[in-house]
Motif scaffolding. Structure first.
Motif, PDB file in Angstrom:
ATOM      1  N   LYS A 163      -1.638 -40.888   0.863  1.00 41.62           N
ATOM      2  CA  LYS A 163      -0.278 -41.374   1.114  1.00 41.62           C
ATOM      3  C   LYS A 163       0.502 -40.381   1.976  1.00 41.62           C
ATOM      4  CE  LYS A 163       0.172 -43.793  -3.381  1.00 41.62           C
ATOM      5  NZ  LYS A 163       0.665 -45.146  -3.114  1.00 41.62           N
TER       6      LYS A 163
ATOM      7  N   HIS B 213       4.202 -48.532   2.811  1.00 39.54           N
ATOM      8  CA  HIS B 213       3.517 -48.274   1.548  1.00 39.54           C
ATOM      9  C   HIS B 213       2.756 -49.500   1.067  1.00 39.54           C
ATOM     10  CE1 HIS B 213       3.233 -47.116  -2.798  1.00 39.54           C
ATOM     11  NE2 HIS B 213       3.059 -45.929  -2.250  1.00 39.54           N
TER      12      HIS B 213
ATOM     13  N   ALA C  50       7.896 -44.241  -3.575  1.00 44.84           N
ATOM     14  CA  ALA C  50       7.325 -44.219  -2.224  1.00 44.84           C
ATOM     15  C   ALA C  50       8.330 -43.647  -1.237  1.00 44.84           C
ATOM     16  CB  ALA C  50       6.914 -45.626  -1.804  1.00 44.84           C
TER      17      ALA C  50
ATOM     18  N   TYR D 205       8.027 -42.750   2.658  1.00 43.31           N
ATOM     19  CA  TYR D 205       7.814 -44.077   3.233  1.00 43.31           C
ATOM     20  C   TYR D 205       9.158 -44.767   3.448  1.00 43.31           C
ATOM     21  CZ  TYR D 205       2.804 -43.779   2.774  1.00 43.31           C
ATOM     22  OH  TYR D 205       1.495 -43.396   2.938  1.00 43.31           O
TER      23      TYR D 205
END
Length: 329
Positions: free
Chosen positions: A206, A222, A241, A247
């Protein structure tokens, strides 16, 4: 002489980083596409819709499905021009047909094309080049942005190179396929929350994707939340996120997920008000250093607060009156 706007002075002539609506909602069947377009008409262009030619198409009926998808792109129900398409992956025989059919038959070009299961820079570059050549062949003047779905080891290793490719607007993370690609070395609990945010290999993936996007002015998107009943879980996923992983966008696979995702990525009222105050003071000072309360600001912080207003505008938030002209320019 009119006062210069943030966009004119804060990026030294370079393109501004991309900003997109914070939710990307997927729909594959005609029924779900119509429902999604109706919801977009109700809520406004605060989320994108991706019409799915990959998972949505029946085996052997890929051409018919692409034709159905093309009929919605730019049509009467596509009110805001924020409808994209996902084509088949590079290894599938149908991806070129998807591109040709959609660009030839759609009433307007799609807002973007999602390229799934990218395995390398070569895969992505070849598909992007084909989209560009097809666009030219069909007389489409404006470039069509490409979004890349990263779910393989090869694509993750190339994340920074993929984000740097011309024509790429966004990178997305494919969580479940990424976990599965580790052949049981990552437990299935990492496919959902809270495990998806805790396992070191998933966290690394991520973060790599988000960092690659921000390094090249692209949008990190995401992965989905598989929860379709408890929207508090979806809201928590979106908030983590955004706040922990950087994100600015997230996928949705159920209409009920759209509002909590959008809310999580929308700057708060007090953030917007503070950003407006600081930027208006900067404009009055011809973008030189200023002081707000006990804090000094210059162009570095001005760029941050400008990003707050741009993200707010992308979520449909009304701008303070004094700032509205910045977005009309």
């Amino acid at each position: 002489m009119p006062a210069l706007t943030p966009a004119e002075v804060l990026f030294d002539g370079e393109a501004q980083p991309a900003v997109l609506p914070p939710c990307d909602h997927y729909a594959g069947s005609e029924k779900l596409i119509r429902k999604s377009l109706a919801l977009q008409a109700q809520l406004g262009p605060v989320f994108d819709i991706t019409l799915d030619c990959e998972d949505g198409a029946q085996v052997g009926r890929e051409v018919e499905h692409a034709e159905m998808v093309a009929s919605f792109v730019g049509g009467e129900e596509d009110r805001f021009g924020r409808v994209g398409v996902r084509i088949h992956d590079f290894a599938h025989r149908a991806w070129r047909d998807d591109v040709r059919i959609i660009l030839r038959q759609a009433k307007k070009p799609p807002a973007f094309v999602m390229l799934p299961k990218i395995r390398s820079v070569f895969d992505a570059a070849e598909i992007i080049a084909f989209i560009e050549s097809s666009r030219a062949e069909y007389g489409i003047a404006q470039a069509i942005p490409c979004h890349l779905l990263i779910k393989t080891h090869g694509a993750l290793a190339d994340a920074f190179e993929l984000a740097a490719l011309p024509g790429v607007e966004s990178l997305s993370f494919g969580l479940m396929d990424f976990v599965s690609a580790h052949n049981g070395a990552i437990p299935d609990s990492a496919m959902r929350s809270p495990g998806q945010f805790d396992h070191p290999l998933v966290r690394r993936a991520k973060l790599e994707i988000a960092a690659a996007c921000h390094a090249h002015g692209k949008v990190p998107s995401h992965n989905v939340s598989t929860e379709v009943r408890e929207m508090s879980v979806v809201a928590s996923d979106a908030a983590r996120a955004r706040n922990e992983f950087g994100y600015t966008r997230m996928w949705s696979i159920h209409p009920e997920q759209i509002k909590p995702i959008t809310a999580a990525f929308t700057p708060r009222d007090e953030e917007i008000a503070l950003a407006a105050e600081i930027l208006l003071a900067a404009q009055r000072a011809d973008w030189g250093p200023t002081r707000h309360g006990d804090t000094l600001h210059d162009r570095a912080s001005y760029r941050y607060y400008w990003s707050v207003l741009r993200r707010a505008q992308a979520t449909g938030h009304a701008m303070p009156d004094e700032c509205a002209a910045w977005f009309a320019a």
